[in-house]
Scaffold this active site. Structure first.
Site, PDB file in Angstrom:
ATOM      1  N   ASN A  58      45.551  39.719  30.310  1.00  0.00           N
ATOM      2  CA  ASN A  58      45.898  38.710  30.968  1.00  0.00           C
ATOM      3  C   ASN A  58      46.456  38.182  32.734  1.00  0.00           C
ATOM      4  OD1 ASN A  58      44.366  35.720  30.712  1.00  0.00           O
ATOM      5  ND2 ASN A  58      45.858  34.728  30.448  1.00  0.00           N
ATOM      6  N   GLU A  59      45.601  37.977  32.882  1.00  0.00           N
ATOM      7  CA  GLU A  59      46.495  37.811  34.332  1.00  0.00           C
ATOM      8  C   GLU A  59      47.606  38.368  34.779  1.00  0.00           C
ATOM      9  OE1 GLU A  59      46.862  32.971  34.120  1.00  0.00           O
ATOM     10  OE2 GLU A  59      45.391  33.015  34.856  1.00  0.00           O
ATOM     11  N   GLU A  81      38.405  31.982  33.795  1.00  0.00           N
ATOM     12  CA  GLU A  81      38.866  30.525  33.833  1.00  0.00           C
ATOM     13  C   GLU A  81      38.703  29.499  34.991  1.00  0.00           C
ATOM     14  OE1 GLU A  81      43.020  31.151  32.944  1.00  0.00           O
ATOM     15  OE2 GLU A  81      42.253  32.598  31.844  1.00  0.00           O
TER      16      GLU A  81
END
Lengths: 645, 645, 645
Positions: free
Chosen positions: B144-145, B301
C-alpha cells in the site's frame, strides 16, 4: 613575493595525464604564476595505509616547474580517505546531539582524534621528505579551510581531550568551578572526570562552559595544524607555511592562528546578488591583513564567476571579478588565486565556476581571467607595499563566542554584522582601518573603535583608558565591557572597566523590540535600532538623547573629554559616522617602491575622481604609465586605476 | 473492467460483525461494485508468528460476493504487526542521521530487510492459498502506497544491500569510482566494503552517490513488491496485480514499476483550498495513464470530502467530489474508489471523511457519494475507452533525483512544479497529453515537450534530434541535457546532446535572484522567472530576448528549423503556451463503443460550450440520452457532461 | 498567611558568607518577609553520594530567622549533581528520537528514573530531619517548576514504567487495544511487552497512545513530587507543602496536582513587549486560584524587571512591576515573590533581573522593589480574602493533550489561546471568573463557558445538560464534545453528548483557510475565524448565520432555551462577549475583614472610575485610609487603588 602572484587550485588528478600539456599551455596564456596543488589527493597518493603512489604527482610538479609556475603545495589532509574511517569509525565527528557525521563529503574527522592526527602527520612527513627540495615548491599549504565543516565535535574522544585541556587551563577542579560559576543550577563538579562537552541539554547551557568549549575546539583545530607544521619544519625548516582561512569564520580565531603562519591566506567568495558584497570583502581583507600584522597576504581562493553552494548562484557580471580581485590587492594582497583551474564534470562542485569552464576557453570567463592575469603581471612594484591605517577597530573572537550565546538581553546582537556596520563608514570615506585584537599595541592609532566588545578584561579597560588619557580618540558602542574572560559580569554598574574613561554608568539594558527603532535628537540626530540602555552621566555629556520610548530624554550618544583625548559612547545601534555616497573605494598601499593609490569603482555608473595632486597612472582602465601625471581619473563602472602617489 | 467500478477501502475489522449486514445494504444503495479489503489486517490475521486467524475475513469475502461486490484483495503487508518489530528491532528503518523510526504508525520497516520480506511473503502465500479461488477475488492489491513513509532507509541492513546493488551495477570498484567521480574530495574507494549510504555528512554529499541511492531505494521498494508478486503468481497466475501509487511521488518511479503491474492505480487527494488542485490532478492522471501505456487505470483512493493530514482540511464543497471523480474518468480511469467506506471512531485517520460519515447516512456526503455511484453505473460503455494524445511531455524520475540535489546553480528548480507549468497550458487548451519517460517511442506524437530534463544520455539526445529531423516539433526548456546518467556534465558547452538540434550553445547559467523576473521582448513578449542563461546562437533564431539584466539583448526563447521539423528552446521559466481562460476541461476518450467527449466545469459559474458538431449527451448535468444530439451544452458550476462524439 | 508575604529566591551560595549581613539588612529595608531557599543547592550540600555539607546552609536559616524572615525551604532536587549522572547515565532523559539530553543546565533527569527518585528522597529525608523543626521553616517547596525542561522522556526506563502504568490502567491488553483502537494500521498488541512510548514514527502516531503518554508523563512527574512529599510528611506532618507551577504549562495538569498541594504556587513572567501580557496573567492567576478551590495562593516567582530567556527581553517600565504584583494580589495571591534576591555575576541567568541588581541598590529596580515591599506590608487585612466568581470556564488538560495532536481537521486550534479569548471579555468587563475542570461542582455558577472542550465524556455532557435544565446558562464553542476519554469519536452527529441541550447537530467541520475570516450576520453580527461548521438546528435558533463562504446562510451562533436555562453555541471562532474598552481591571476579594475592591489601570493614560457607592481607599495611588470614603478614583497610568467595599 616579488610580484602579485596569479593562479588557482590545480587538481590534475581529475583528468587523464595527456590533458596536462594543454593545462600548462593555457596557464601560460592566462598569466598563471602560482598554483596550489594536492589539496584533496590523500586517497590517491595513499590508496591503502602506508602504501604510497606519488609517481603521477611528481610528474605534475616537474611539469609546473618546467613552465616556471610556483607551487604552494597542500598537505592533502583535509579529507581522510575511505580506508581511514572504515578502520577507525571513531574518527567521525559527532554533533551536540551525539549524531555522527558520515563520510561522503569532506572534513569528516574529529579534530581531537589522535588517529587522524597521527595518519596526517605520517602523510605530511612523507610529502616533505619527497618534495621538500623540489624546485617548484614555493610554500606549504597546511590542511584546508580548517573547521569549515567540522568546527565542533562532541564525541567521547573530544570529551576526553576537553578534560585534558581544562586540567591544563585551570589546574584544579575548584578553579574550574569558580570560572564556570557552577554554583548556579547545582553544577558544581567534584572531579574533572565529571565534565562533558556542552552537549544538548534540557535548557540553557552554562555560558562559561560553552565559551571554553569554543576555545577548546578552535585549539583542537590549531593543534591539527601545528602537528603538521612541526613535521614540515623538521624536514623543511625554511619553507614558508600557510593555511587558508574563511572570512569572518566564527569557529576559528584568525589572531591566535596568525602567530603560527608565515603568510596569511584567505578564501573569499563574493555574492554578486548582494549589493554590499564588496563591503563584506573589505572587512575580511582588513581582518586578514591585520592578523598578519600588516604584511602582504594571499587571496588563496575566489571564484572566477559563480559558486554552487548558495541558494541561487549568480555568475560574476563582466568586470566584477577583475574589480574584486583588485580590491584584494588594494587592501594588501600579493597573490590572487582561484578555486579552481579547470571545471570538473563530476563531484559536488561541478557547477562551481573554474578558470577553464566546461565550455572551454572560448568563453567570457577564460577571457576575463586571462586578461586579469596579464594585467597583474605588469605591476611587480606593488608587491610588498602596505596600507598604513590610523584607525583600528577592535575585534575579539572570544568575545564573539560569548556574545552570541542565548540567555542574553537580546538575541539580535550579531557580532559580524555589528563589526561590518562599524567598518563600513570608514571604508566608504576612504579611511583605511586595521581590525585588531584587544591585546595589540594601539599607540600608533589616532582612533580606536570598540564595537560591542562584550567580554573585556579589567586590563583591557585600563589600556583603553590610558590610550585616551594619552590623547587618543575612543569610540565604544553598547554592551561592551560587560563580562570578564570567564563570562562573569563585572559588578557595580556597566561597563565597569570603562566607566571612568567614558564618564558614565549603564544601569539597565533595554533591548528594542523586533524591528523597533527610536529617534535620536540632539547634536547628532538620527535613529537607533536593536538596543538601548539607561545611561547615567558621570562626567560625560549627552550628544544625542532618545526621542521616544521608555528612555525618552535620556542619553543615547555621549562624549567625554578625558586626559588629552576624547571617549565617545553609543548606547544604541546606529551608523557611527556618515558614509560617502559614491561607491568609489580609495585605498593606499606603501612600500619600497613608493606609495600607490588604488581607486576602485564599485558602482554601476562612471565616477570622476579629482586627485589631490597629479600622479602617474600605473595600471587599470585608461592608464598610460608613459603619459605622465594626471590630475583626475574617470573611472568606468566596475573600473580600477592604480596610481603612484 | 466492463464498467466504471465504484467503491472504497472496506475495513470491517473496526466494527462488530453485526454491522456488516448494514454495510452491505448501504453499499448496494450507494452503487458500490468493488472494494479493496484487508489493507491493514496483518496484526489481526496473524496475531503471533505463523498463527493465523482468517475466519472472520473469509466471512467478509463471502458476504461481499453474495452482494455481487468484487474485491481487490490487499496483501496486508503495509504495516508490520507489533510482534515483528519486537522480535526483530533491526527491521525498523533509520534516517540519514541514524535515528530509528519507531512503531506506532505504519510502514515502520526497512525496505531492504530480509526479515520483513520473508514474513511478508509467508503471509502473502497464506493469503493466496486461502483465497486465490474465492469467487469475490477480482485482483491483488500488493502492499500500500509504497515508500509513503519509509522511502529511504540508511541503516546497516540497507548499507549492505546497497553494496550488493552497487556490485551488480558496476562490477568493479574502479567502475564505481569513475561513475561517482570519487577523485573529488579524496573519496576514492579501495573496496566496495568501504561504501556507505549517503548518511548526513559534514557538508555537500557526492551527487552521484545520492543519485544512486535514490535508485537503490526505489529498487528496494520494488523488490518488496516483486517478492510478493512472485508468491502470488506462483499460486494465482491469472489474477491481475496492482499497487496504489501516490501522485508525483518523488521516491518511486512510476515508469519502472509499471512493467510489473497489470493495471495502474493511483491515490489522489485534492485540496479544496487550492484553486489549482484540478491541474495537479490532471497531471497525475496523465502520468498514471501514460505509465500504463494508455490502458484504463484505477483511482484507488480519494476522499469523499475532507482529509485529516493537511494543516487545514477543507471538506469538498458540494459538487466537487463528483466533478473531480469524473475528471479521473475523463482522463482514463475505469474505477473510482475512496478511502474509506465507514468512518472509524478511533485511530490516526478518524477525521478523514468516509463514504459513511460519523453522523451516518443522513448526510450530504453519503447523498453525494450514492448519487455518483448510481450515475457511474449508467455508463458502462465508457469502460476501456482511451484518450489518444498527440503531445508528449517527457518526465524522468532519475533526472528528478539528480536535479533537486544541492550544490546546483539554483535551489529554486522544482521538477514537479516545472512539469505542472508545462502541462497546464495544454490542459487548459483542451489538448490532451501523455507524460512519458525518455526511452518511449515518440514517433506517434506531433509535439514533444522536454521540461528541465537535467540528466540526459547522448542516446536520448540523438533520438530527440532524429525526432525533429523526421518532422517532429520539439520544445526544450532550460537546464536540460546537462549531465549523463552518472550526473557527470557533458563537456563542450551546454546542452551538449541537444546543441545540434537546438542550434545553440549555453555558455553560462544565470539563475535569477529570489523573486526576480525579467521582461522578454521580441516576437513572443512576456516575462521569465527562476532562471536565465547566456545563449550563443549557432543556427537558431531568437524569438524573444531578455529585456533587462546582465543578459539584456541576448536570446531567451529560440526557434531552429531542423530537418523536416522545428526545435524550440526556452532559456528561462515562462508559460510555454497561452492557456484558455475558461476553467472548462474538454477531454476525449475513445474505445470499442465509440469516442466520448467529457466536458467538466472547474469554474464557479455557468459556462456554455458550443460543440463542433451535434452529439448526444450520455450522462451528466441536463443530459437526456434519449433526446438526440445537442449542439451546445450549458455547464453549471462544477458541472459534468459526457457526450458521444 | 497572616499578611501579604513579600520576598524572593535567596541563593546565598553564590556569594561569600560575609555578604549575608548586607543581604539581611537590605531585605529588611525592602520589606522582605519570606524567602525561598536552597532550590539549586544539591551539588553543594551533597558534594558526593551520601556526604553531606549542610553547615553553611544552617547558618543561612539561622540568620534569616534572626531577622524574622520566613523560609519556604526547597527540597533541592530540581537539578541533580554531576556525580549522579556520571554514575548513572541512564538517569539522563531522551527525546522522541532517542537523543539524550545531557547535563549542563538543569532537570536532566528522566522522571521515571528509580535512581533519581531514590536519591531525591534520600536528600529530602536528610533535609527534613535536619530542618524540620527549624524556627525559620514556613513550608516546603518541593522540586521546582516540574516538567519545565524534561516534560516527556522516551527512554527505555520510561518505556518500562509506561507499560507498568498501562497495566494498572487497563488490566488487560485487550482493553488497551480497544482503548487505543489498534485495529487501525495493524497496531494490535499481543502483549504489554510490545508497547512503546510514542517515539518518532514514520508518520502520524496513534492519537490515543499519545494522549495516554501525556497522562503518563504528567503522572511520572507527580510521582516524583509525591515521593518527596511522603518523605516530608513522615517527618514533618504539619508543615505545608507546595511546588511552583508554570502558567498554562501544557505538560502538567494543575488540577490533578492541586489535591496534593497545601497551597498553590505559580511562577509568572510578564513580557513587557506584549501589550496583552496582563490578560495572560489574569487567566493564569484564575487557573491557579481555581485549582486550589479558591484559597489564597503564592506568586512564587516573577521578575523584578527583565528576564533573560526571550528573544528580546524588555525591562519592566516604571510602575509595571508594582501594577502586575498588585494584579496577583487582586486575583487572590497572598504572597508576592521574585526570582531572585541578588543578581549573580555568572551562570545561565546572570542577565535575569534581581531585586538587588548588578549595579547595586542605587537603582530604579531596588527602589521600586523596596517601595512595593513596604506598601504590601501595610495591608495585612487583605490576606485570606477571596474572589467569589459566578462565572466558570471549563478547562481540561486531558482534552488539551488530545486536541493539539496532528491529523485533526485543523492545526490552528490552540487551546491556551482559545481559553484566553474566552476569558478576556469577562476580565475586561470586570466579571470575575473561575477556571475549573469539568468534574467540579458547577451549581454555584450562573454561567458556564465551555471553550473547545474536545474530549468530553457522556457523563460530563449529562452534567452540563442538567446544569442548564436547572436554570444555568451555558455557552459552548466549536469542536467540543467530540471524543471520549480514549479519543474515540462519539458517533451519531457531533457533539453527541451535548446535542440535546444545544438543540443541534454538527454534520461536518469546515476549518477555515489560513487567515480566512467570515462575516456573521443576524442578531449578533461580527466575524468568525479559524473554524466553521455545518450546523443543523434541532430545536435551537440561529442567532447569527455565516454571511459568506460555502456555509453562507447556515447557523454560526445558536441559542436554545432548555429546561429553566439557556444553552448557546458558537460554531466559529469569535469574541463571545464585547469587552470594555478601558484597560481598567476591577476585581473583588472578600474575607473575614470585609470585601476589597481592587482597581488597576493597565492603560498608559489616567482613568477616572466612578464607584457604585462611596468607600474608603485602603492603599495605592492617592489612597488616604484616614480620609474616609471616596466616590470616585483617579487612576494614573499603571496605577493601583485598593478600596474597602
Amino acid at each position: 613575493m616579488g610580484r602579485i602572484h596569479f593562479g588557482g587550485d590545480y587538481n590534475p588528478e581529475h583528468w587523464p595525464e595527456e590533458v596536462r600539456a594543454e593545462d600548462i599551455r593555457l596557464m601560460k596564456e592566462a598569466g598563471v604564476s602560482m598554483v596550489t596543488a594536492g589539496i584533496f589527493s590523500w586517497a590517491l597518493v595513499e590508496p591503502a595505509p602506508d602504501e604510497y603512489d606519488f609517481d603521477w604527482f611528481g610528474r605534475v610538479l616537474d611539469d609546473l616547474h618546467g613552465a616556471g609556475i610556483r607551487v604552494c603545495l597542500a598537505t592533502m589532509t583535509a579529507s581522510p580517505p575511505p580506508w581511514l574511517t572504515e578502520r577507525h569509525p571513531e574518527v567521525l565527528p559527532q554533533d551536540a546531539d551525539g549524531v555522527r557525521r558520515w563520510p561522503g563529503s569532506r572534513q569528516h574527522f574529529c579534530p581531537s582524534s589522535p588517529v587522524y592526527r597521527e595518519r596526517a602527520v605520517r602523510l605530511v612527513t612523507e610529502l616533505a621528505t619527497r618534495y621538500g627540495t623540489h624546485p617548484a615548491l614555493d610554500s606549504w599549504h597546511i590542511g584546508n579551510e580548517y573547521g569549515c565543516s567540522n568546527p565542533r565535535c562532541y564525541c567521547d574522544v573530544s570529551a576526553a581531550d576537553f578534560r585534558r585541556w581544562l586540567r591544563e587551563r585551570y589546574g584544579s577542579v575548584e578553579a574550574l568551578n569558580a570560572a564556570w560559576a557552577t554554583t548556579f543550577w547545582s553544577q558544581r563538579y567534584g572531579t574533572f572526570e565529571q565534565v562533558l562537552p556542552p552537549r544538548t541539554a534540557p535548557t540553557h547551557p552554562n555560558p562559561a562552559q560553552v565559551l571554553d568549549y569554543a576555545r577548546f575546539c578552535d585549539d583542537a583545530l590549531l593543534r591539527c595544524y601545528l602537528a603538521e607544521k612541526e613535521a614540515l619544519r623538521r624536514i623543511t625548516p625554511d619553507v614558508p607555511v600557510t593555511t587558508n582561512h574563511m572570512p569572518m569564520h566564527k569557529p576559528v580565531d584568525p589572531y591566535s592562528w596568525a602567530v603560527h603562519e608565515d603568510v596569511q591566506a584567505l578564501d573569499f567568495y563574493q555574492d554578486p546578488y548582494d549589493p554590499e558584497t564588496h563591503l563584506g570583502a573589505a572587512l575580511a581583507f582588513d581582518v586578514t591583513r591585520s592578523a598578519g600584522g600588516g604584511r602582504p597576504w594571499m587571496l588563496m581562493e575566489q571564484a572566477p564567476s559563480a559558486v554552487n553552494w548558495r541558494a541561487r548562484n549568480s555568475p560574476k557580471p563582466p568586470g566584477t571579478m577583475r574589480l574584486w580581485s583588485w580590491q584584494a590587492v588594494a587592501q594588501g594582497a600579493d597573490a590572487v588565486l582561484y578555486f579552481q583551474w579547470r571545471a570538473t564534470p563530476g563531484g559536488a562542485e561541478k557547477f562551481h565556476s573554474a578558470m577553464v569552464p566546461h565550455a572551454g576557453t572560448d568563453t567570457r570567463i577564460f577571457r576575463e581571467v586571462s586578461a586579469l592575469g596579464r594585467e597583474l603581471g605588469t605591476v611587480p612594484q606593488l608587491a610588498g607595499a602596505r596600507p598604513r591605517p590610523e584607525v583600528a577597530l577592535l575585534a575579539d573572537w572570544h568575545s564573539w563566542w560569548a556574545l552570541e550565546q542565548g540567555s542574553h538581553p537580546s538575541g539580535d546582537l550579531d557580532f559580524a554584522e555589528t563589526l561590518r556596520r562599524h567598518h563600513r563608514p570608514f571604508f566608504e570615506a576612504g579611511v583605511e582601518c586595521d581590525v585588531v585584537p584587544p591585546d595589540r599595541d594601539l599607540s600608533a592609532y589616532r582612533l580606536v573603535v570598540v564595537p560591542n566588545l562584550y567580554l573585556m578584561s579589567t586590563e583591557t579597560g585600563a589600556r583603553l583608558t590610558e590610550f585616551v588619557r594619552a590623547g587618543g580618540h575612543l569610540l565604544v558602542s553598547y554592551f561592551t565591557g560587560i563580562s570578564d574572560d570567564c563570562d562573569r559580569v563585572h559588578l557595580g554598574g556597566y561597563p565597569a572597566p570603562l566607566r571612568e574613561v567614558l564618564g558614565l554608568r549603564v544601569e539597565e539594558f533595554w533591548p528594542l523590540a523586533e524591528g523597533q527603532s527610536l529617534p535620536l535628537t540632539g547634536a547628532l540626530a538620527g535613529s537607533g535600532d536593536l538596543w538601548s540602555e539607561a545611561i547615567d552621566l558621570e562626567g560625560a555629556e549627552a550628544v544625542s538623547v532618545f526621542g521616544a520610548g521608555e528612555l525618552a530624554g535620556r542619553p543615547a550618544l555621549t562624549r567625554h573629554a578625558y586626559g588629552d583625548g576624547v571617549a565617545w559612547y553609543a548606547g544604541t545601534g546606529s551608523r557611527v559616522l556618515p558614509g560617502l555616497p559614491a561607491g568609489v573605494q580609495a585605498t593606499v598601499r606603501g612600500g619600497a617602491d613608493g606609495r600607490f593609490l588604488f581607486l576602485l569603482n564599485h558602482g554601476t555608473s562612471t565616477a570622476t575622481v579629482t586627485l589631490p595632486e597629479p600622479m602617474p597612472a600605473l595600471a587599470g582602465d585608461g592608464a598610460d604609465p608613459g603619459a605622465g601625471p594626471v590630475s583626475s581619473v574617470d573611472l568606468p563602472a566596475r573600473g580600477v586605476v592604480v596610481l603612484q602617489s
